[in-house]
Motif scaffolding. Sequence first.
Motif, mmCIF file in Angstrom:
data_model
loop_
_atom_site.group_PDB
_atom_site.id
_atom_site.type_symbol
_atom_site.label_atom_id
_atom_site.label_comp_id
_atom_site.label_asym_id
_atom_site.label_seq_id
_atom_site.Cartn_x
_atom_site.Cartn_y
_atom_site.Cartn_z
ATOM 1 N N LYS A 32 0.884 -1.162 0.000
ATOM 2 C CA LYS A 32 0.000 0.000 0.000
ATOM 3 C C LYS A 32 0.924 1.214 0.000
ATOM 4 O O LYS A 32 1.865 1.279 0.795
ATOM 5 C CB LYS A 32 -0.868 0.001 1.251
ATOM 6 N N VAL A 33 0.686 2.157 -0.929
ATOM 7 C CA VAL A 33 1.553 3.333 -1.052
ATOM 8 C C VAL A 33 0.722 4.610 -0.940
ATOM 9 O O VAL A 33 -0.511 4.568 -0.954
ATOM 10 C CB VAL A 33 2.330 3.320 -2.395
ATOM 11 N N LEU A 34 1.411 5.742 -0.849
ATOM 12 C CA LEU A 34 0.727 7.033 -0.783
ATOM 13 C C LEU A 34 -0.085 7.280 -2.053
ATOM 14 O O LEU A 34 0.320 6.863 -3.139
ATOM 15 C CB LEU A 34 1.741 8.165 -0.634
ATOM 16 N N PRO A 35 -1.212 7.981 -1.948
ATOM 17 C CA PRO A 35 -2.036 8.259 -3.126
ATOM 18 C C PRO A 35 -1.337 9.101 -4.190
ATOM 19 O O PRO A 35 -1.667 9.007 -5.365
ATOM 20 C CB PRO A 35 -3.235 9.006 -2.563
ATOM 21 N N TYR B 19 -7.486 2.767 -1.649
ATOM 22 C CA TYR B 19 -6.072 3.081 -1.492
ATOM 23 C C TYR B 19 -5.341 2.834 -2.803
ATOM 24 O O TYR B 19 -5.902 2.288 -3.746
ATOM 25 C CB TYR B 19 -5.444 2.278 -0.355
ATOM 26 N N LYS B 20 -4.092 3.237 -2.862
ATOM 27 C CA LYS B 20 -3.261 2.985 -4.027
ATOM 28 C C LYS B 20 -2.358 1.803 -3.704
ATOM 29 O O LYS B 20 -1.736 1.744 -2.649
ATOM 30 C CB LYS B 20 -2.414 4.206 -4.377
ATOM 31 N N LYS B 21 -2.298 0.853 -4.645
ATOM 32 C CA LYS B 21 -1.551 -0.387 -4.448
ATOM 33 C C LYS B 21 -0.432 -0.481 -5.480
ATOM 34 O O LYS B 21 -0.627 -0.126 -6.640
ATOM 35 C CB LYS B 21 -2.516 -1.564 -4.608
ATOM 36 N N VAL C 185 -7.195 1.031 -5.805
ATOM 37 C CA VAL C 185 -8.242 0.147 -5.306
ATOM 38 C C VAL C 185 -9.410 1.028 -4.896
ATOM 39 O O VAL C 185 -9.253 1.953 -4.102
ATOM 40 C CB VAL C 185 -7.740 -0.688 -4.112
ATOM 41 N N LYS C 186 -10.574 0.778 -5.466
ATOM 42 C CA LYS C 186 -11.738 1.630 -5.240
ATOM 43 C C LYS C 186 -12.356 1.402 -3.862
ATOM 44 O O LYS C 186 -12.237 0.328 -3.283
ATOM 45 C CB LYS C 186 -12.794 1.369 -6.309
ATOM 46 N N THR C 187 -13.052 2.416 -3.387
ATOM 47 C CA THR C 187 -13.799 2.338 -2.137
ATOM 48 C C THR C 187 -14.979 1.384 -2.322
ATOM 49 O O THR C 187 -15.609 1.360 -3.381
ATOM 50 C CB THR C 187 -14.334 3.731 -1.763
ATOM 51 N N LYS C 188 -15.282 0.583 -1.276
ATOM 52 C CA LYS C 188 -16.390 -0.360 -1.355
ATOM 53 C C LYS C 188 -17.395 -0.089 -0.245
ATOM 54 O O LYS C 188 -17.011 0.145 0.902
ATOM 55 C CB LYS C 188 -15.870 -1.793 -1.203
#
Length: 115
Positions: A49-52, A97-99, A79-82
Motif C-alpha cells: 500500500k503506497v501514498l495516493p 487506497y493505491k496499491k 483500489v476503489k472504495t467499497k
Amino acid sequence: MAAKKTVEAKAKAPSFSKATVRDYEVIVKPVITEKSMSLMQNENKVTLKVLPDANKTEVKLAFERIFQVKVIDVKIANVKTKLTTRGTRYQGKISGYKKAVVTIAEGEAIDLFKE
C-alpha cells in the motif's frame, strides 16, 4: 587467488543510497492476502500500500533504498472504495487506497515479517 574472487564479488554487488524519511512515507505497509503471498513465493513480487500521490519511479527508488534489493518492475493500481453492510442494519465503507506490485530481481529476496 581466493582474495581476488571476493573482491570481484563485492565490486559487482549494486550499492544503494541511504533511505530518506520520504522513502518511509511513500511505502505505507504491505498488503497481506492469499494472492499477494502466492505472488511473493512463486513470482518474486511484493504487494504494497503506497501514498495516493506516489508514482512508479518514486516507489521503485524507495523500495530499493529501504530493502537494498534490485527492482525490475513496478505496477500501480487504485483500489476503489467499497460499500458494505454489517448485518442488516449498519452500513459502512471500506476506504480505497493505491496499491503497488513490485517485482524483485531473480535471486534476491526480502523478509517482510522480521521480528
